[in-house]
Motif scaffolding. Structure first.
Motif, PDB file in Angstrom:
ATOM      1  N   ILE A   1       0.849  -1.204   0.000  1.00  0.00           N
ATOM      2  CA  ILE A   1       0.000   0.000   0.000  1.00  0.00           C
ATOM      3  C   ILE A   1       0.880   1.247   0.000  1.00  0.00           C
ATOM      4  CG2 ILE A   1      -1.697   1.351   1.336  1.00  0.00           C
ATOM      5  CD1 ILE A   1      -2.767  -1.357   2.403  1.00  0.00           C
ATOM      6  N   LEU A   2       1.910   1.238   0.850  1.00  0.00           N
ATOM      7  CA  LEU A   2       2.755   2.427   0.994  1.00  0.00           C
ATOM      8  C   LEU A   2       3.793   2.542  -0.125  1.00  0.00           C
ATOM      9  CD1 LEU A   2       3.553   2.218   4.856  1.00  0.00           C
ATOM     10  CD2 LEU A   2       1.646   3.408   3.749  1.00  0.00           C
TER      11      LEU A   2
ATOM     12  N   GLU B   1      -1.585  17.310  -7.020  1.00  0.00           N
ATOM     13  CA  GLU B   1      -0.188  16.870  -7.005  1.00  0.00           C
ATOM     14  C   GLU B   1      -0.062  15.350  -7.028  1.00  0.00           C
ATOM     15  OE1 GLU B   1       2.458  18.769  -7.279  1.00  0.00           O
ATOM     16  OE2 GLU B   1       1.350  20.659  -7.261  1.00  0.00           O
ATOM     17  N   LYS B   2      -1.207  14.665  -6.943  1.00  0.00           N
ATOM     18  CA  LYS B   2      -1.213  13.196  -6.922  1.00  0.00           C
ATOM     19  C   LYS B   2      -0.185  12.640  -5.928  1.00  0.00           C
ATOM     20  CE  LYS B   2      -3.240  12.276 -11.435  1.00  0.00           C
ATOM     21  NZ  LYS B   2      -4.036  13.489 -11.393  1.00  0.00           N
ATOM     22  N   VAL B   3      -0.307  13.125  -4.704  1.00  0.00           N
ATOM     23  CA  VAL B   3       0.560  12.651  -3.621  1.00  0.00           C
ATOM     24  C   VAL B   3       0.285  11.154  -3.415  1.00  0.00           C
ATOM     25  CG1 VAL B   3       0.778  12.825  -1.100  1.00  0.00           C
ATOM     26  CG2 VAL B   3       0.717  14.902  -2.496  1.00  0.00           C
ATOM     27  N   PRO B   4       1.318  10.323  -3.244  1.00  0.00           N
ATOM     28  CA  PRO B   4       1.066   8.875  -3.155  1.00  0.00           C
ATOM     29  C   PRO B   4       0.146   8.450  -1.998  1.00  0.00           C
ATOM     30  CG  PRO B   4       3.415   9.317  -3.518  1.00  0.00           C
ATOM     31  CD  PRO B   4       2.767  10.650  -3.285  1.00  0.00           C
ATOM     32  N   VAL B   5       0.365   9.050  -0.808  1.00  0.00           N
ATOM     33  CA  VAL B   5      -0.405   8.628   0.378  1.00  0.00           C
ATOM     34  C   VAL B   5      -0.854   9.866   1.151  1.00  0.00           C
ATOM     35  CG1 VAL B   5      -0.334   7.301   2.543  1.00  0.00           C
ATOM     36  CG2 VAL B   5       1.020   6.531   0.587  1.00  0.00           C
TER      37      VAL B   5
ATOM     38  N   ARG C   1     -12.879  11.155  -3.291  1.00  0.00           N
ATOM     39  CA  ARG C   1     -12.190  12.104  -4.180  1.00  0.00           C
ATOM     40  C   ARG C   1     -10.687  11.831  -4.230  1.00  0.00           C
ATOM     41  NH1 ARG C   1     -13.072  17.948  -2.346  1.00  0.00           N
ATOM     42  NH2 ARG C   1     -11.263  18.987  -3.237  1.00  0.00           N
ATOM     43  N   MET C   2     -10.091  11.606  -3.092  1.00  0.00           N
ATOM     44  CA  MET C   2      -8.642  11.351  -3.080  1.00  0.00           C
ATOM     45  C   MET C   2      -8.324  10.043  -3.809  1.00  0.00           C
ATOM     46  SD  MET C   2      -7.165  12.763   0.527  1.00  0.00           S
ATOM     47  CE  MET C   2      -8.375  12.263   1.720  1.00  0.00           C
TER      48      MET C   2
ATOM     49  N   GLY D   1      -5.899   8.503  -7.331  1.00  0.00           N
ATOM     50  CA  GLY D   1      -4.874   7.477  -7.146  1.00  0.00           C
ATOM     51  C   GLY D   1      -4.156   7.545  -5.809  1.00  0.00           C
ATOM     52  N   ILE D   2      -4.732   8.301  -4.870  1.00  0.00           N
ATOM     53  CA  ILE D   2      -4.082   8.468  -3.558  1.00  0.00           C
ATOM     54  C   ILE D   2      -4.506   7.327  -2.628  1.00  0.00           C
ATOM     55  CG2 ILE D   2      -3.978   9.963  -1.504  1.00  0.00           C
ATOM     56  CD1 ILE D   2      -4.555  12.351  -3.385  1.00  0.00           C
ATOM     57  N   LYS D   3      -3.542   6.772  -1.902  1.00  0.00           N
ATOM     58  CA  LYS D   3      -3.862   5.810  -0.845  1.00  0.00           C
ATOM     59  C   LYS D   3      -4.232   6.629   0.387  1.00  0.00           C
ATOM     60  CE  LYS D   3      -2.417   2.097  -3.110  1.00  0.00           C
ATOM     61  NZ  LYS D   3      -3.415   1.328  -3.855  1.00  0.00           N
TER      62      LYS D   3
END
Ligand code: TUI
Length: 317
Positions: free
Chosen positions: A7-8, A86-90, A104-105, A109-111
């Motif tokens: 996940i991370l 910014e499509k932050v990963p997590v 929304r997040m 594609g945000i976890k």
């Protein structure tokens, strides 16, 4: 169940705790480069600040990192907009229910990993699509709930079908191993990262953590419904005195104004608001973030391998 490292996108299942005004690009990048998930704490900051920190973090690491959104902030909508753009990963969240933002997040594609302090909220965010939850016990620093990590983690692990990441009272390999025994599949660590070489907090703040004992923290703000664990210094004692006198909330707020900056920027150990977990007494030296992570997991493996048999009625079973 999905593996927390998957996940991370990290080597180790460890998230750096979000520490308001402290956790910025330097610490986040160092933790991510060390194999954990570094976190930029957006609490109390502007959308422009956050966008800049994300950019700087990306220049300092090519590994995944995260942003924490403190839901009591008055610019939550704007901060959510930034992490989506910014499509932050997590994204981790704190101090509230992020339910209405989760879909929304995820569309970006945000976890999404909410930090929660009770089982009811964990179940709600799991239903809303959270990828994992951080079960934060009352041993943690900053804004806290009522239940200990020991009691919270197994109850939450039974209640949700997403991975539970334990937080509160974890600063070494024993804590990591214990968290796993309770059903957690990852850890979030704040206090130990305060003294990381890459952490930009003032030296006076780091010294207060290193000097702390088991009984050095106290939960202020219980009377106002927002308990916050801080180092028991002059400021903490003044707050507790006002609370015991049932002083109006505005008076307490006034006393606290500027105290986080005094701690973080000036290292004021007497009158600064030094948020810290109860485990500060275990934190004895400054190290790099990478060393902290490696040491914790090496020790956790050793603790697990060396475990003694559990004794029943005096006999080894
Ligand atoms: O959020 C944190 N830790 C924090 S936030 C912070 S900034 C702050 N400073 C002063 C006062 C308030 C905030 C410093 N540390 N951890 C996660 C966490 N969430 N702990 C407790 C909660 C929580 C509490 C009540 C989450 C939800 C909640 O109520 C909402 C509900 O629906 O149950």
């Amino acid at each position: 169940m999905v593996n927390v490292c998957e996940i991370l996108g990290t080597e180790y299942p460890i998230i750096q705790g979000a520490m308001a005004r402290i956790a910025e690009c330097n610490l986040a990048a160092a933790v991510s480069n060390g194999g954990g998930l570094g976190i930029i704490a957006a609490g109390g900051q502007s959308a422009e600040w956050l966008r800049e920190e994300i950019k700087k973090t990306r220049e300092m690491t090519d590994k995944p990192f995260g942003v924490n959104i403190m839901l009591l902030a008055d610019n939550v909508e704007e901060l959510i907009q930034v992490v989506c753009e910014e499509k932050v990963p997590v994204v981790t969240t704190g101090a509230g229910n992020p339910g209405k933002y989760i879909a929304r997040m995820k569309e970006h594609g945000i976890k999404v990993i909410p930090v929660v302090a009770n089982v009811a909220l964990a179940m709600r965010v799991a239903r809303a699509g959270a990828d994992a939850v951080v079960a934060e016990g009352t041993e943690a620093g900053g804004h806290i709930g009522e239940t200990t990590t020991m009691a919270l983690v197994p109850q939450m692990a039974d209640a949700v079908d997403i991975p539970v990441i334990a937080a509160g009272g974890i600063a070494d390999g024993r804590g990591v191993a214990a968290a796993y025994m309770l059903g957690a599949r990852g850890v979030q660590v704040g206090t130990r990262f305060l003294v990381a070489n890459e952490c930009i907090v003032a030296q006076g703040y780091k010294d207060a953590i290193i000097k702390a004992k088991d009984s050095s923290t106290v939960a202020t703000g219980r009377s106002t419904g927002h308990p916050v664990r801080i180092i028991k210094n002059k400021l903490a004692k003044k707050i507790l005195t006002l609370e015991s006198q049932n002083a109006p909330e505005e008076e307490i707020n006034q006393l606290c104004t500027g105290t986080l900056a005094a701690a973080v920027r000036d290292g004021d150990a007497d009158n600064g608001n030094i948020m810290s977990g109860q485990i500060a007494g275990l934190v004895k030296k400054e190290q790099s973030a990478a060393e902290i992570i490696e040491e914790m997991f090496k020790e956790a493996e050793k603790v697990y391998e060396d475990r003694n048999s559990i004794c029943r009625a005096g006999r080894t079973v």
